[in-house]
Write a protein that holds these residues in place. Structure first.
Motif, PDB file in Angstrom:
ATOM      1  N   LEU A   1       0.658   5.216  -6.787  1.00 49.47           N
ATOM      2  CA  LEU A   1       1.437   6.433  -6.545  1.00 49.47           C
ATOM      3  C   LEU A   1       2.901   6.121  -6.255  1.00 49.47           C
ATOM      4  O   LEU A   1       3.773   6.970  -6.467  1.00 49.47           O
ATOM      5  CB  LEU A   1       0.834   7.220  -5.376  1.00 49.47           C
ATOM      6  N   SER A   2       3.164   4.924  -5.779  1.00 51.53           N
ATOM      7  CA  SER A   2       4.546   4.521  -5.481  1.00 51.53           C
ATOM      8  C   SER A   2       5.218   3.826  -6.660  1.00 51.53           C
ATOM      9  O   SER A   2       6.434   3.616  -6.640  1.00 51.53           O
ATOM     10  CB  SER A   2       4.567   3.564  -4.279  1.00 51.53           C
TER      11      SER A   2
ATOM     12  N   ASP B   1      -3.183   2.851   3.169  1.00 55.17           N
ATOM     13  CA  ASP B   1      -2.833   1.629   3.887  1.00 55.17           C
ATOM     14  C   ASP B   1      -4.050   1.032   4.601  1.00 55.17           C
ATOM     15  O   ASP B   1      -4.579   1.608   5.550  1.00 55.17           O
ATOM     16  CB  ASP B   1      -1.736   1.920   4.907  1.00 55.17           C
TER      17      ASP B   1
ATOM     18  N   ASN C   1      -1.310   1.079  -4.790  1.00 59.31           N
ATOM     19  CA  ASN C   1       0.118   1.395  -4.709  1.00 59.31           C
ATOM     20  C   ASN C   1       0.612   2.111  -5.963  1.00 59.31           C
ATOM     21  O   ASN C   1       1.821   2.234  -6.179  1.00 59.31           O
ATOM     22  CB  ASN C   1       0.954   0.139  -4.432  1.00 59.31           C
TER      23      ASN C   1
ATOM     24  N   TYR D   1       0.814  -1.215   0.000  1.00 53.68           N
ATOM     25  CA  TYR D   1       0.000   0.000   0.000  1.00 53.68           C
ATOM     26  C   TYR D   1       0.849   1.267   0.000  1.00 53.68           C
ATOM     27  O   TYR D   1       1.879   1.341   0.674  1.00 53.68           O
ATOM     28  CB  TYR D   1      -0.885   0.049   1.248  1.00 53.68           C
ATOM     29  N   HIS D   2       0.394   2.263  -0.753  1.00 51.26           N
ATOM     30  CA  HIS D   2       0.930   3.609  -0.580  1.00 51.26           C
ATOM     31  C   HIS D   2       0.453   4.086   0.789  1.00 51.26           C
ATOM     32  O   HIS D   2      -0.664   3.757   1.216  1.00 51.26           O
ATOM     33  CB  HIS D   2       0.403   4.530  -1.686  1.00 51.26           C
TER      34      HIS D   2
END
Length: 340
Positions: free
Chosen positions: A214-215, A137, A212, A132-133
């Motif tokens: 964005l990561s 989360d 996720n 998770y970003h």
């Protein structure tokens, strides 16, 4: 080595399910996919299409008496989750397979997933983290790991985990958080600590999903899709909905524009092409599961409310941890020892 996969869906997921097959045909040189068609329409259509490297299985072929005994007590989604370990076990036993990987129907492959099986080495089970970003989360409620890509080898350790999971899902598998459980998924949290031979996938190109994104921005380098310079293996298009006005809802997560351009738009185009092809012979099929646009507002509100509650829980935990830590500090002087 042939990679064996299993997935399950009904006619509402048909376009995504066929897209999954096409992606494996393109990216995996040696595979076989066992599709558990959960309604008559999807079974008939898939049998008629007769796609290569694919075996279609109806519920009547694999449902046990124990599964049927809980079927009426669970929603369609909950029953599908309950069946997940049983579909894997059925394939391992019925077709005498050495390995089998469950994949969600809304997963799409971009390069050979065989590298993930090689990375697990002599381990018996492979699980993929949500990764998770921080903004999204949901580990506490939804689990550290995701039942999106999960591999079992047919050996003592692999079958021990699989049997335990099947029994657990049969006993309890509902779309709510309760006593550390959530659907079929949160059971996975304990596996690395309870069982031998469980491998946690750390490949950055695997397990990409909206939570996720964005990561892990997906980039195109001379036509090759990469994540931080590593090949993109698969993306999980969770919560993607086709709306009644012809637009798409990509879920309640922030998706980078590069990821939208490089994988979402091509994937949406593929789904529309598959749906159009299916409708040529099956006019009544709703393979995209069209969602009324008026319902999207409710979905957004529900999602945002869920994130707000998670943030609130985290804040309370931090507050009480600090409070109790400060109350204990006065006792720390007793930890000093003087030697005369």
């Amino acid at each position: 080595m042939t990679l064996n996969f299993t997935t399950l869906y009904n006619s509402k997921y048909l376009a995504k399910g066929v897209a999954l097959i096409y992606s494996l045909q393109k990216s995996c040189p040696d595979f076989h996919l066992y599709v558990f068609a959960f309604d008559e329409q999807s079974y008939d259509i898939l049998k008629k299409k007769n796609l290569s490297n694919t075996t279609v299985i109806s519920p009547d072929e694999f449902e046990t008496q124990s599964l049927l005994s809980v079927k009426e007590t669970r929603s369609v989604a909950e029953y599908c989750w309950t069946c997940t370990p049983f579909t894997i076990k059925y394939c391992l036993d019925k077709f005498n397979l050495s390995n089998c990987t469950y994949v969600d129907a809304d997963t799409f492959f971009y390069s050979d997933p065989g590298v993930l099986i090689k990375e697990m080495g002599d381990n018996s089970v492979l699980i993929t983290p949500h990764n998770y970003h921080p903004n999204y989360d949901q580990s506490a409620a939804a689990g550290i790991y995701c039942v999106q890509f999960i591999t079992f080898k047919k050996n003592e350790n692999g079958m021990k985990v699989l049997s335990w999971w099947a029994d657990a899902c049969l006993t309890w598998c509902y779309a709510r958080y309760e006593d550390g459980k959530m659907g079929d998924q949160k059971y996975l949290d304990c596996w690395p600590y309870v069982f031998h031979g469980v491998y946690i996938c750390r490949n950055q190109g695997a397990g990409l999903a909206p939570w996720n994104a964005l990561s892990n921005i997906v980039e195109s380098n001379n036509g090759a899709l990469t994540v931080s310079g590593k090949p993109l293996i698969f993306y999980h298009f969770h919560d993607l909905k086709y709306l009644s006005d012809g637009s798409w809802y990509v879920g309640g997560y922030d998706i980078p524009q590069a990821t939208i351009e490089n994988i979402y738009k091509p994937y949406l185009k593929t789904l529309l092409e598959i749906d159009a092809d299916l409708r040529k012979e099956h006019l009544a099929v709703d393979s995209l599961n069209i969602t009324a646009i008026k319902n999207v507002g409710d979905l957004k509100l529900k999602f945002k409310t869920g994130l707000y509650i998670l943030d609130l829980k985290r804040s309370f935990i931090q507050f009480f941890s600090a409070l109790f830590f400060n109350s204990r500090r006065k006792y720390y002087k007793k930890n000093y020892i003087r030697i005369n």
